[in-house]
Motif scaffolding. Sequence first.
Motif, PDB file in Angstrom:
ATOM      1  N   SER A 126       0.854  -1.190   0.000  1.00  0.00           N
ATOM      2  CA  SER A 126       0.000   0.000   0.000  1.00  0.00           C
ATOM      3  C   SER A 126       0.888   1.237   0.000  1.00  0.00           C
ATOM      4  O   SER A 126       2.075   1.164   0.333  1.00  0.00           O
ATOM      5  N   HIS A 127       0.324   2.347  -0.409  1.00  0.00           N
ATOM      6  CA  HIS A 127       1.027   3.627  -0.240  1.00  0.00           C
ATOM      7  C   HIS A 127       0.148   4.588   0.541  1.00  0.00           C
ATOM      8  O   HIS A 127       0.249   5.805   0.396  1.00  0.00           O
ATOM      9  N   GLY A 128      -0.743   3.987   1.352  1.00  0.00           N
ATOM     10  CA  GLY A 128      -1.718   4.784   2.102  1.00  0.00           C
ATOM     11  C   GLY A 128      -3.002   4.883   1.308  1.00  0.00           C
ATOM     12  O   GLY A 128      -2.967   4.940   0.076  1.00  0.00           O
ATOM     13  N   VAL A 129      -4.133   4.930   2.027  1.00  0.00           N
ATOM     14  CA  VAL A 129      -5.429   4.944   1.333  1.00  0.00           C
ATOM     15  C   VAL A 129      -5.529   6.087   0.331  1.00  0.00           C
ATOM     16  O   VAL A 129      -6.212   5.997  -0.681  1.00  0.00           O
ATOM     17  N   ASP A 130      -4.852   7.184   0.606  1.00  0.00           N
ATOM     18  CA  ASP A 130      -4.907   8.326  -0.293  1.00  0.00           C
ATOM     19  C   ASP A 130      -3.527   8.656  -0.859  1.00  0.00           C
ATOM     20  O   ASP A 130      -3.265   9.778  -1.265  1.00  0.00           O
ATOM     21  N   GLY A 131      -2.644   7.661  -0.829  1.00  0.00           N
ATOM     22  CA  GLY A 131      -1.317   7.855  -1.428  1.00  0.00           C
ATOM     23  C   GLY A 131      -0.406   8.765  -0.638  1.00  0.00           C
ATOM     24  O   GLY A 131       0.606   9.251  -1.148  1.00  0.00           O
ATOM     25  N   THR A 132      -0.726   9.005   0.646  1.00  0.00           N
ATOM     26  CA  THR A 132       0.097   9.923   1.449  1.00  0.00           C
ATOM     27  C   THR A 132       1.173   9.183   2.242  1.00  0.00           C
ATOM     28  O   THR A 132       1.902   9.809   3.008  1.00  0.00           O
ATOM     29  N   GLY A 133       1.231   7.870   2.086  1.00  0.00           N
ATOM     30  CA  GLY A 133       2.387   7.138   2.578  1.00  0.00           C
ATOM     31  C   GLY A 133       2.457   6.947   4.078  1.00  0.00           C
ATOM     32  O   GLY A 133       1.467   7.126   4.799  1.00  0.00           O
ATOM     33  N   PHE A 134       3.662   6.608   4.539  1.00  0.00           N
ATOM     34  CA  PHE A 134       3.795   6.077   5.901  1.00  0.00           C
ATOM     35  C   PHE A 134       3.727   7.168   6.968  1.00  0.00           C
ATOM     36  O   PHE A 134       3.269   6.919   8.080  1.00  0.00           O
ATOM     37  N   LEU A 135       4.160   8.394   6.652  1.00  0.00           N
ATOM     38  CA  LEU A 135       4.164   9.411   7.711  1.00  0.00           C
ATOM     39  C   LEU A 135       2.753   9.815   8.105  1.00  0.00           C
ATOM     40  O   LEU A 135       2.460  10.018   9.286  1.00  0.00           O
TER      41      LEU A 135
END
Lengths: 598, 598
Positions: free
Chosen positions: A429-438
């Motif tokens: 995944s890269h986050g549900v909205d693509g905002t990643g791990f931070l």
Amino acid sequence: MTAKQGSVARWIADFAQALRTPEQSAWDRLFMPECYWRDFLAFTWNIVTLEGVTAIAAMVEEQAPAIAATALAPDDPALPMTDETQGWFTFETATARCRGHVQLEDGRARVLLTAMIELVGHEEQAGARRPVGVAHHAAKGRRTWLDQRQEEARTLGYAEQPYCLIVGGGQNGLMLAARLKRLSVPTLVIDGFERPGDVWRKRYKSLYLHDPIYLDHFPYLPFPDHWPLYTSKDKMADWLEAYARVMELNIWHETLCAGARYDATAGVWEVTVERSGETRTLRPKHLVLATGLSGAKHVPAIPGADSFAGQQYHSSDHAGGKAMEGKNCVVIGASNSAHDICVDLWENDAHVTMIQRSPTIVVRAETMRTFSDALPYAQPGIATEFADLMMATTPFRMRYATERDMTDALRQIDADFYARLERSGFLLSHGVDGTGFLMAYHRRASGYYIDVGASDLIARGEIAICHGEIAAIERDGIRMEDGSFLPADLIVYATGYRPMQEWVSELISADVARAIGPCWGLGSGTKGDPGPWEGELRNMWKPTAQEALWFQGGNLMQARFHSLHLALQIKARCERLATPIHRPAPSSMAKRNEGALT
Amino acid sequence: MTAKQGSVARWIADFAQALRTPEQSAWDRLFMPECYWRDFLAFTWNIVTLEGVTAIAAMVEEQAPAIAATALAPDDPALPMTDETQGWFTFETATARCRGHVQLEDGRARVLLTAMIELVGHEEQAGARRPVGVAHHAAKGRRTWLDQRQEEARTLGYAEQPYCLIVGGGQNGLMLAARLKRLSVPTLVIDGFERPGDVWRKRYKSLYLHDPIYLDHFPYLPFPDHWPLYTSKDKMADWLEAYARVMELNIWHETLCAGARYDATAGVWEVTVERSGETRTLRPKHLVLATGLSGAKHVPAIPGADSFAGQQYHSSDHAGGKAMEGKNCVVIGASNSAHDICVDLWENDAHVTMIQRSPTIVVRAETMRTFSDALPYAQPGIATEFADLMMATTPFRMRYATERDMTDALRQIDADFYARLERSGFLLSHGVDGTGFLMAYHRRASGYYIDVGASDLIARGEIAICHGEIAAIERDGIRMEDGSFLPADLIVYATGYRPMQEWVSELISADVARAIGPCWGLGSGTKGDPGPWEGELRNMWKPTAQEALWFQGGNLMQARFHSLHLALQIKARCERLATPIHRPAPSSMAKRNEGALT
């Protein structure tokens, strides 16, 4: 002031003028329609990001008279983040010295930061204010430093009640205790382990900090500059122990907090603690829970677990995989600790399977490091405390875009890596909205892995990946819902921790837990982080719905930066200063909630 | 470079040119007739002050080809001690990066400082050179920081021989060990006590550092800025313990050095040590004696001492005067520890007499502090290491005048205090030549008291003063030569320490002790500091007559500054770099000896 700073200086002057007559001021001339004011105590005695002119005007009208901000003046033009459209300034309030930073667009503020730095008249006893330490004359009955230190350690919690009780002696508890010590607030830390640092020392052998060292400094005592870029958990443990000693912190070890009740009339907590077999009641004015982001271990109830013939334990109890050579080991979970434990088991020649129940965000530590190297912390000449302020100039909502950009950049740089990992069957995944791990970290402190080696093992098939839900645990392994069977000699539950709220419910009461609501999370409306939108981490380092109850948690950077804010709030109460709290109207924030995901 | 720096820049350029052709150069055009060149390793691989043009020319002719100084360039003009007649410069030699400072008179150098800062290609592994600490990939058999740390501690001195053995784990031993650690020189410290800091912890209760904290910083890990101005011995003990841990020093405690023999052919020491009952032979390439300025306790042989019915011990064994209420206590000696112990006994309600056998220099700590506050160490923006260099720009011979001026100033400021003290019968000195306590410290590290309260007790008669020589000790007290009798329940011998040379004789051999000569002292020809004039402290932190034998000692400032020099010398040898040593011809210095006292 240089010429390039003219517009910033003008804005500061206009802002100062507007603060004098808040109700008559045209705030929309000072702020853009889409604007943010992030405040750390200075104006709100709270940690909030106000979004939009309406929220800002409402706050200033409520707060300005009591806060009485004066002496707004541009700061040193040589500071970073100073140019034609942005700059630092200083000011004083009725109680404190503060700093600010404004970012302008077309002469109006798009982002304003205000942050309390120290209380006037209650500054830390350091530098020019350091104590002399000894009287240069003889006197009978004089007590040495050791006499006084020993008496403090002996009497605090017995003859003298601590003003502040901190539950948890990890980096969060110790940093806060160090700050309160410098502010002369009688503070006691209680911790379940035997000695400082055990919270690191007793974790699995291969654990290293994921952040480079320049992000990790403690207040007052920077790591020496030969310190390795990444710190082993045992070296960090030794540091905590040395820090506690050098900062003269008062800690009761092997002490558990069994319950707490607030006497609102007396303004005192009754905290029941168990110290080496003895049950005692402590009566602090303030109670800080600093046990981390979360409560107790979470181990899901899986049918048949009692019948399992092998070893099974929570990830936090994994001391190392030494005895696991040739054994079948199953790790349930796919976040950081699951990955690290899989590597540890593999390095000890176990057969390792990871049960991944949902997609995981993965970023490579090596690639992250190149991004970290660009942060102010890594630049020579920028003090750590100032870098903290620089980082704070971006409110969370604005970070959606920057985190998405960073995530996109990582995906491009590590495209081959991600492709190999996905080919192995790992759910990426890269986050549900693509905002990643931070953003995932700030939303729910889970769901990601900072890769320090496991992903390559997964890609190479050295760590097997199993998907789906578990049907039952049997004598010799795990039965999956699809009927497949994983033989197991060891099951590690890397299944995270229970919400802090649950622990508050047990420790204090269900009513208090309900009033406080979730700790951590931004209210993004994503998985594990229900709305409404808050714009700052919920309940962390700031007033909660329960008077005199505080939460101190987060990683080393957050522990360092925010322990200042919590210490200032507690010191202000200790000195009976006026601390008028502004709580933004929930509706004004909630309305904007859907925007959080765009 | 600014205009005001023109003459300094010209001198540096001329000096650089002269170094290229030393034998053809007119050194008297570069240096004043009375001139000093103080060098820390850069040109001489020694610590020397060359006095006069002849000595300078001789040194440069001998050293310049091998040293090969290049790239001499004026340093940042914003540095302190930079103006029309003085300035800093940088340069490189065949092996090292160095700094210099020149003070001009009429365009010629009156004083030149040159100092080695770091070895090229063998820099400390710090800052940008710090280790990464962990490999971000999985690998079987990988060892963690703790594995490596434990193995190093386990094997050093057993499977692996230390390159450098340091005898003494006080601040001198620890600071040197920390520097060698950063230079990756395998180093072992042995110490007789149980744990780091015991050298402070086990001293008398009331002991505090006499220097304010800003003089006392350790390398790499500055004290946090809330640290009190004056540090208690117990707090310093804790710091040493934390420092040893954080710097990962290898220390064997409860270990004594029983003997040492140098095998010149093999270039190895054979050092016999006793560690917890076990006798072992260590084979280091270098041996550092870091047990302080002096050797073992000195207790004078006084007739009848065996017959004394009370307690008697050396000042270093005075743990505190708790049991002495109402008792008669006699302290023999009138230096620092004698005074401090008298106060401690008085505070415990003993009847105290000090036997003063010769005049003592006394300075008030409070007054000294006002002088210390003016030192570079106390100025914001000046790094401790740079302040050390600033202090080093004044050679010892030039300090006669400044110390005399300071002593005169102290005598004026504290005139009433001194008058009261003398009226009490106390024999007051200001140094044989009026140069006060700091020169006494450098000449013989004795003969003075930094007043932190005892002098007032003496002036008030609360501590009795007795003069003269002791005839004998009797069962119940001390018989003086004049026939008077001092009844005593306790006798404390504050009679100092035996010369380091004696200890060297016992530890190694009489021959080596004779070849090395006295340690410490400038060769001033005053009491306890026989000539010839050396101009620097004898045998300290620099090559001695015995290959691979070194002395590390002094107060915290000296330990910090000079541990760098000793570490660089040992590292250079460890890396087999050329280290051509210049030893000034004794005659050239001796001729000027009488000048030392003028």
